[in-house]
Design a protein around this motif. Structure first.
Motif, PDB file in Angstrom:
ATOM      1  N   ASN A   1       1.018   3.255 -17.056  1.00  0.00           N
ATOM      2  CA  ASN A   1       1.211   1.836 -17.321  1.00  0.00           C
ATOM      3  C   ASN A   1       2.546   1.345 -16.771  1.00  0.00           C
ATOM      4  O   ASN A   1       2.638   0.229 -16.231  1.00  0.00           O
ATOM      5  N   PHE A   2       3.575   2.166 -16.903  1.00  0.00           N
ATOM      6  CA  PHE A   2       4.884   1.781 -16.373  1.00  0.00           C
ATOM      7  C   PHE A   2       4.839   1.676 -14.855  1.00  0.00           C
ATOM      8  O   PHE A   2       5.404   0.743 -14.275  1.00  0.00           O
ATOM      9  N   ALA A   3       4.160   2.624 -14.195  1.00  0.00           N
ATOM     10  CA  ALA A   3       4.045   2.568 -12.737  1.00  0.00           C
ATOM     11  C   ALA A   3       3.299   1.315 -12.296  1.00  0.00           C
ATOM     12  O   ALA A   3       3.661   0.680 -11.297  1.00  0.00           O
ATOM     13  N   SER A   4       2.273   0.932 -13.043  1.00  0.00           N
ATOM     14  CA  SER A   4       1.551  -0.296 -12.724  1.00  0.00           C
ATOM     15  C   SER A   4       2.446  -1.519 -12.885  1.00  0.00           C
ATOM     16  O   SER A   4       2.407  -2.446 -12.067  1.00  0.00           O
ATOM     17  N   THR A   5       3.273  -1.521 -13.928  1.00  0.00           N
ATOM     18  CA  THR A   5       4.203  -2.628 -14.137  1.00  0.00           C
ATOM     19  C   THR A   5       5.222  -2.715 -13.009  1.00  0.00           C
ATOM     20  O   THR A   5       5.564  -3.810 -12.539  1.00  0.00           O
TER      21      THR A   5
ATOM     22  N   GLY B   1       0.826  -1.206   0.000  1.00  0.00           N
ATOM     23  CA  GLY B   1       0.000   0.000   0.000  1.00  0.00           C
ATOM     24  C   GLY B   1       0.860   1.255   0.000  1.00  0.00           C
ATOM     25  O   GLY B   1       0.541   2.230  -0.707  1.00  0.00           O
ATOM     26  N   HIS B   2       1.949   1.234   0.777  1.00  0.00           N
ATOM     27  CA  HIS B   2       2.873   2.375   0.778  1.00  0.00           C
ATOM     28  C   HIS B   2       3.513   2.548  -0.604  1.00  0.00           C
ATOM     29  O   HIS B   2       3.686   3.677  -1.086  1.00  0.00           O
ATOM     30  N   VAL B   3       3.856   1.435  -1.235  1.00  0.00           N
ATOM     31  CA  VAL B   3       4.483   1.504  -2.555  1.00  0.00           C
ATOM     32  C   VAL B   3       3.509   2.091  -3.580  1.00  0.00           C
ATOM     33  O   VAL B   3       3.877   2.962  -4.381  1.00  0.00           O
ATOM     34  N   GLU B   4       2.281   1.633  -3.559  1.00  0.00           N
ATOM     35  CA  GLU B   4       1.291   2.140  -4.517  1.00  0.00           C
ATOM     36  C   GLU B   4       0.990   3.619  -4.290  1.00  0.00           C
ATOM     37  O   GLU B   4       0.802   4.374  -5.254  1.00  0.00           O
ATOM     38  N   ASN B   5       0.957   4.040  -3.027  1.00  0.00           N
ATOM     39  CA  ASN B   5       0.757   5.473  -2.752  1.00  0.00           C
ATOM     40  C   ASN B   5       1.920   6.294  -3.281  1.00  0.00           C
ATOM     41  O   ASN B   5       1.734   7.387  -3.835  1.00  0.00           O
ATOM     42  N   ALA B   6       3.132   5.765  -3.102  1.00  0.00           N
ATOM     43  CA  ALA B   6       4.311   6.469  -3.612  1.00  0.00           C
ATOM     44  C   ALA B   6       4.282   6.551  -5.131  1.00  0.00           C
ATOM     45  O   ALA B   6       4.655   7.579  -5.719  1.00  0.00           O
ATOM     46  N   LEU B   7       3.824   5.472  -5.773  1.00  0.00           N
ATOM     47  CA  LEU B   7       3.729   5.487  -7.232  1.00  0.00           C
ATOM     48  C   LEU B   7       2.690   6.500  -7.708  1.00  0.00           C
ATOM     49  O   LEU B   7       2.909   7.205  -8.701  1.00  0.00           O
TER      50      LEU B   7
END
Length: 243
Positions: free
Chosen positions: A224-228, A122-128
């Motif tokens: 898309n790159f952030a999702s990858t 969750g922290h990683v996705e927020n940072a992305l």
């Protein structure tokens, strides 16, 4: 005002016949100010369009080089969070922020606790998400200025035309005579501002639409790159926890 009249007479004599310079000399003071503003807007618009095109090309080149480098890395989490490989640009910043968020919550890659692993992602996705938002602002920089010129240039030209025609009719009414010869110079000078506004707006609107489309494409590619990146981090972390 005497210097302005002298300059206008020189322009007419140098031109030798009705042309843009003649019409500029026949414009009223407000029309000349409007044309000067439109010239400045044209210079700014072309500077923004050329600079934005070069910026987008440079960022895309940086992203392609970094993505190619990243495709050769077997483990994304093995990279240094402070400097994840060689490169620069939006993709590089996205990976750096994601790795910093991942290792900020825990110092090790493997984490057998499912709750902690979920919280960590969750922290990683927020940072992305924050990284994508910051880079989107970078992509869209100066587009508002260019859009303002596209929208405002025709209206400035119309303002100069209306003002010039108003002055021409007002002068004719004050002279007490109405003739085409007395009205034509003022009207032709007034119409020059509309032409100038269109000359500024037409190339600017084509450039704006092209750059806007390229910006939207770049933002989608960034998302898309952030999702990858999020998928790779989650899979590698899960594989390390199960090992």
């Amino acid at each position: 005002m005497s210097f302005s009249l002298f300059l206008d007479s020189l322009i007419i004599q140098a031109a030798g016949g009705p042309n843009v310079f003649t019409y500029f000399a026949q414009s009223n003071f407000a029309g000349k100010i409007v044309i000067f503003i439109l010239v400045v807007c044209s210079v700014v618009a072309w500077s923004v369009m050329l600079g934005k095109y070069m910026d987008l090309s440079r960022l895309r080149s940086q992203n392609q080089r970094y993505e190619h480098m990243l495709s050769k890395e077997p483990h994304l989490l093995a990279l240094d969070p402070d400097r994840p490989g060689k490169g620069g640009g939006p993709y590089y910043n996205i990976v750096r922020e994601a790795l910093e968020a991942f290792f900020r919550y825990g110092g090790h890659v493997a984490d057998a606790d499912v709750h902690r692993a979920t919280l960590r992602m969750g922290h990683v996705e927020n940072a992305l998400q924050r990284g994508v938002a910051e880079q989107t602002i970078r992509y869209e920089a100066r587009m508002v200025l260019l859009g303002s010129i596209v929208t405002g240039a025709p209206f400035l030209g119309l303002l100069g035309t209306v003002w010039g025609v108003m002055d021409a009719f007002g002068g004719m009414a004050g002279a007490g005579s109405a003739s085409l010869q007395s009205l034509a110079p003022g009207v032709s000078g007034a119409l020059l501002t509309t032409v100038a506004g269109l000359v500024v707006a037409i190339p600017s609107v084509f450039g704006y639409n092209y750059l806007l489309q390229q910006t939207k494409i770049s933002v989608v590619e960034l998302e898309n790159f952030a999702s990858t990146v999020a998928d790779r981090i989650e899979l590698e972390a899960q594989a390390a926890a199960n090992a």
